[in-house]
Design an enzyme around this catalytic site. Structure first.
Site, PDB file in Angstrom:
ATOM      1  N   ARG A   1      -8.899  -6.772   7.530  1.00 61.73           N
ATOM      2  CA  ARG A   1      -9.600  -5.606   8.065  1.00 61.73           C
ATOM      3  C   ARG A   1     -11.086  -5.717   7.724  1.00 61.73           C
ATOM      4  NH1 ARG A   1      -5.251  -2.765   9.634  1.00 61.73           N
ATOM      5  NH2 ARG A   1      -3.650  -2.063   8.171  1.00 61.73           N
TER       6      ARG A   1
ATOM      7  N   ARG B   1       7.817  -2.678   2.681  1.00 61.80           N
ATOM      8  CA  ARG B   1       7.980  -2.777   4.136  1.00 61.80           C
ATOM      9  C   ARG B   1       8.303  -4.213   4.507  1.00 61.80           C
ATOM     10  NH1 ARG B   1       3.122   1.195   6.309  1.00 61.80           N
ATOM     11  NH2 ARG B   1       3.871   2.979   5.130  1.00 61.80           N
TER      12      ARG B   1
ATOM     13  N   SER C   1       6.300   3.686   8.703  1.00 63.92           N
ATOM     14  CA  SER C   1       5.155   4.417   9.223  1.00 63.92           C
ATOM     15  C   SER C   1       4.826   4.084  10.678  1.00 63.92           C
ATOM     16  CB  SER C   1       3.963   4.163   8.312  1.00 63.92           C
ATOM     17  OG  SER C   1       2.925   5.030   8.657  1.00 63.92           O
ATOM     18  N   HIS C   2       3.623   3.547  10.889  1.00 66.28           N
ATOM     19  CA  HIS C   2       3.137   3.289  12.245  1.00 66.28           C
ATOM     20  C   HIS C   2       3.616   1.946  12.777  1.00 66.28           C
ATOM     21  CE1 HIS C   2       0.665   1.611   9.154  1.00 66.28           C
ATOM     22  NE2 HIS C   2       0.247   0.706  10.020  1.00 66.28           N
TER      23      HIS C   2
ATOM     24  N   ASP D   1       2.063   9.621  13.996  1.00 69.72           N
ATOM     25  CA  ASP D   1       2.679   8.288  13.949  1.00 69.72           C
ATOM     26  C   ASP D   1       4.176   8.352  13.658  1.00 69.72           C
ATOM     27  OD1 ASP D   1       2.449   9.129  11.327  1.00 69.72           O
ATOM     28  OD2 ASP D   1       2.254   7.105  10.554  1.00 69.72           O
TER      29      ASP D   1
ATOM     30  N   GLU E   1      -8.619   9.414   4.999  1.00 66.14           N
ATOM     31  CA  GLU E   1      -8.766   7.967   5.092  1.00 66.14           C
ATOM     32  C   GLU E   1      -9.142   7.566   6.513  1.00 66.14           C
ATOM     33  OE1 GLU E   1      -6.045   5.579   2.373  1.00 66.14           O
ATOM     34  OE2 GLU E   1      -4.718   6.905   3.483  1.00 66.14           O
ATOM     35  N   GLU E   2      -9.872   6.471   6.623  1.00 60.80           N
ATOM     36  CA  GLU E   2     -10.257   5.969   7.932  1.00 60.80           C
ATOM     37  C   GLU E   2      -9.039   5.588   8.771  1.00 60.80           C
ATOM     38  OE1 GLU E   2      -9.448   2.641   8.565  1.00 60.80           O
ATOM     39  OE2 GLU E   2      -8.693   2.525   6.510  1.00 60.80           O
TER      40      GLU E   2
ATOM     41  N   LYS F   1      10.250   3.960   0.393  1.00 60.98           N
ATOM     42  CA  LYS F   1       9.176   4.363  -0.525  1.00 60.98           C
ATOM     43  C   LYS F   1       9.708   5.418  -1.482  1.00 60.98           C
ATOM     44  CE  LYS F   1       5.793   6.991   1.033  1.00 60.98           C
ATOM     45  NZ  LYS F   1       4.511   7.608   1.378  1.00 60.98           N
TER      46      LYS F   1
ATOM     47  N   LYS G   1      -0.500  12.448   3.255  1.00 56.87           N
ATOM     48  CA  LYS G   1      -1.295  12.862   4.391  1.00 56.87           C
ATOM     49  C   LYS G   1      -0.364  13.534   5.395  1.00 56.87           C
ATOM     50  CE  LYS G   1      -1.451   8.101   6.170  1.00 56.87           C
ATOM     51  NZ  LYS G   1      -0.816   7.262   5.140  1.00 56.87           N
TER      52      LYS G   1
ATOM     53  N   ASP H   1       2.655  11.220   9.226  1.00 54.80           N
ATOM     54  CA  ASP H   1       1.566  11.494   8.279  1.00 54.80           C
ATOM     55  C   ASP H   1       0.181  11.179   8.839  1.00 54.80           C
ATOM     56  OD1 ASP H   1       1.908   8.776   8.126  1.00 54.80           O
ATOM     57  OD2 ASP H   1       2.265   8.704   5.956  1.00 54.80           O
ATOM     58  N   ARG H   2       0.125  10.406   9.914  1.00 47.29           N
ATOM     59  CA  ARG H   2      -1.198  10.110  10.479  1.00 47.29           C
ATOM     60  C   ARG H   2      -1.523  11.048  11.638  1.00 47.29           C
ATOM     61  NH1 ARG H   2      -2.373   3.718  10.607  1.00 47.29           N
ATOM     62  NH2 ARG H   2      -1.655   3.264   8.501  1.00 47.29           N
TER      63      ARG H   2
ATOM     64  N   ASP I   1       6.127   8.292  11.034  1.00 43.46           N
ATOM     65  CA  ASP I   1       6.679   9.196  10.026  1.00 43.46           C
ATOM     66  C   ASP I   1       5.888  10.496   9.878  1.00 43.46           C
ATOM     67  OD1 ASP I   1       4.530   7.785   8.954  1.00 43.46           O
ATOM     68  OD2 ASP I   1       5.283   7.943   6.906  1.00 43.46           O
TER      69      ASP I   1
ATOM     70  N   THR J   1       0.836  -1.202   0.000  1.00 48.05           N
ATOM     71  CA  THR J   1       0.000   0.000   0.000  1.00 48.05           C
ATOM     72  C   THR J   1       0.874   1.256   0.000  1.00 48.05           C
ATOM     73  OG1 THR J   1      -1.589  -1.219   1.360  1.00 48.05           O
ATOM     74  CG2 THR J   1      -1.908   1.141   1.215  1.00 48.05           C
TER      75      THR J   1
END
Ligand code: G16
Length: 543
Positions: free
Chosen positions: A496, A22, A113-114, A277, A363-364, A126, A376, A281-282, A279, A18
């Site tokens: 999910r 990773r 990321s997270h 988070d 995004e959720e 990335k 983001k 972005d969240r 990096d 996504t």
């Protein structure tokens, strides 16, 4: 300057997910593993000779080592300049901004990321393109194809470069500019938000707690909230980035940011709580006594953005990922602007933002952003909330409840089954897909299926088609279930399940979320018997 050509053997598992490649650190530490991927990225691009690359990461374990590899491989491949964050640090949105501001050819962002960090935990690489956004599928597929046949990489035969002292250095024919990771980003935030109003808010007794989770936003948040906006010392916590994030998951949700959540639900809660988070972005937004779901946050930010300088002329459109709730759709409808539904993955917003069809995206999975960058942006979301609060001078709770009253409430929850057996998870999704055609008209308790499909996205800008982006089951009355496999996990598979019910009646807006969704949750177990496939009888994370 000596360019070495090193013979290598391909790995067959370097498929970007996504959001980039990773893997666990030990996988990245296999001989030539990182080198192969970096060279595969460069081999998939054209026209970068003499151009600039932006480079940085979230500071997790193995960041510094891979920064040095990228510097030497990029120099050997002919880049003219690399702008690297001091200490190898750049938040993902800051990297996106630098690519755009300095018109770089692209960027490499080192982050998982997270996901947790450390010698046995996760790492990631990335590639972002010249618009500042994650490479689209066309490029990630080319990188994967190249990685499967790569037989050599190029590297400069030089020692390590000092990435801790700001300034220009040379590596072969390439310039390495070590930059302050925060300055350009903080300056951009000042152009979007009313810093005077924010200062007035934060110095008026309004209290803020921002949890940087020992991840990359620490230095950014300290600079912006405490130094530039004058929030009292201690408003930003866990601000020292650590290679293992203090042993925690740097994931700003109710499970991994539980300390913040508990504080916000307590009698001593500050007015506003937020976290970001690994990096940067969240975002997680919690008002005193009320958690704001990312889907609601997107809708509320879109409905109020006109109050803030950077968005005072209105929005062109709103985009959300498919599993994100429909709350923002009704805002777009009321504003009379476009609404776009994309697959999960920020890369799908890039074309809409470039074409000026969408201004705000969300995004959720705790991601919100706008056309100011092509990622983001956690701190941006916090500042947008604060700017709206500074103008409206109402509590977070009053704003959220008022929003539901006007637009209706989308009860929403996501149930994750992490690290389940990958073969079993794939079988579950495949078999579910086969049942879709016969589902409309069938009932589960009082719920009757109106439509069932496997989401495919037709990009309105470049007309590319992305299939198999999640199983959707719609019910009479507007409720919905979505099932998909995560594309960011690094061990086994993560299933999910996204559960949503629209409730127009304000008298029914005060229910507990899981209780309000109970019949849909029951139906999800009948439709996708996860326990029978995986042995898991309950989700590992509920958000
Ligand atoms: C990434 C992507 C997001 C996506 C999220 C979850 O976020 O950029 O677009 O929503 O992963 O993806 P999945 O459901 O496939 O695990 P991040 O913050 O990890 O870069």
């Amino acid at each position: 300057m000596t360019v070495l050509t090193i013979a290598t053997k391909p790995y067959d598992d370097q498929k970007p997910g996504t959001s980039g490649l990773r893997k666990k650190v030990p996988e990245f530490q296999q001989p030539n593993y990182a080198e192969n991927f970096i060279q595969s990225v460069f081999d998939s691009l054209e026209g970068f000779k003499g151009k600039t690359l932006v480079l940085g990461g979230d500071g997790r374990y193995y960041n510094r080592e891979v920064i040095q590899k990228v510097l030497k491989i990029a120099a050997a491949n002919g880049f003219g300049k690399i702008m690297v964050g001091q200490g190898g640090i750049l938040s993902t949105p800051a990297a996106s901004h630098l690519i755009r501001k300095y018109k770089a050819f692209g960027g490499l962002i080192l982050s998982a990321s997270h996901n947790p960090g450390g010698p046995k935990e996760d790492f990631g690489i990335k590639y972002n393109i010249g618009n500042g956004g994650p490479a689209p599928e066309k490029i990630t597929e080319a990188i994967f194809a190249r990685s499967k046949i790569i037989d050599r990489y190029l590297i400069l035969d030089e020692g390590d470069i000092d990435i801790d002292a700001i300034g220009n250095k040379t590596l072969g024919d390439m310039i390495v500019e070590v930059i302050d990771p925060v300055a350009d980003y903080a300056e951009m935030m000042e152009t979007l938000f009313d810093f005077d109003a924010l200062r007035a808010l934060l110095q008026s007794g309004f209290t803020l707690r921002f949890d940087a989770m020992h991840a990359v936003t620490g230095p950014y948040a300290k600079e912006i909230f405490e130094r530039r906006l004058g929030a009292p010392d201690g408003s930003v916590i866990n601000f020292v980035p650590l290679t293992d994030f203090g042993g925690h998951h740097p994931d700003p949700n109710l499970v991994y940011a539980k300390g913040l959540y508990d504080l916000m639900m307590s009698a001593d809660a500050p007015d506003f709580g937020a976290a970001s988070d690994g990096d940067g972005d969240r975002n997680l937004i919690i008002g005193r006594g009320i958690f704001v779901t990312p889907s609601d946050s997107l809708a509320i930010l879109a409905a109020n953005a006109h109050l803030v300088p950077g968005y005072s002329s209105g929005l062109k459109g709103i985009a959300r990922s498919m599993p994100t709730s429909g709350a923002a759709d009704r805002v777009a409808e009321k504003l009379g602007i476009g609404m776009y539904e994309t697959p999960t993955g920020w890369k799908f917003f890039g074309n809409l933002l470039d074409a000026d069809m969408a201004t705000i995206c969300g995004e959720e999975s705790s991601g919100t952003g706008s056309n100011h960058v092509r990622e983001k942006d956690g701190l941006w979301a916090v500042l947008l909330w604060l700017n709206i609060l500074a103008v409206r001078r109402e509590s977070v709770r009053d704003i959220v409840v008022g929003h539901w009253k006007t637009y209706g409430r989308n009860y929403y929850s996501r149930h994750d089954y992490e690290e389940v057996d990958a073969a079993a998870a794939n079988r579950l999704i495949t078999e579910l897909r086969e049942k879709l055609a016969n589902m409309p008209g069938t009932s589960f308790g009082d719920l009757t299926v109106t439509k069932a499909d496997d989401f495919a996205y037709h990009d309105p800008v470049d007309h590319s088609v992305s299939k198999h982006q999640g199983i959707r089951i719609f019910f009479e009355g507007g409720s919905r279930l979505v099932f998909r496999l995560s594309g960011t996990g690094t061990s086994g598979a993560t299933i999910r399940v996204y559960i949503e019910r629209f409730e127009p009646d304000p008298a029914r807006h005060g229910l507990d979320t899981q209780a309000a969704l109970a019949d849909l949750i029951r139906a999800s177990h009948e439709i996708a018997p996860i326990e029978a496939y995986t042995g898991r009888d309950k989700p590992s994370v509920i958000t």
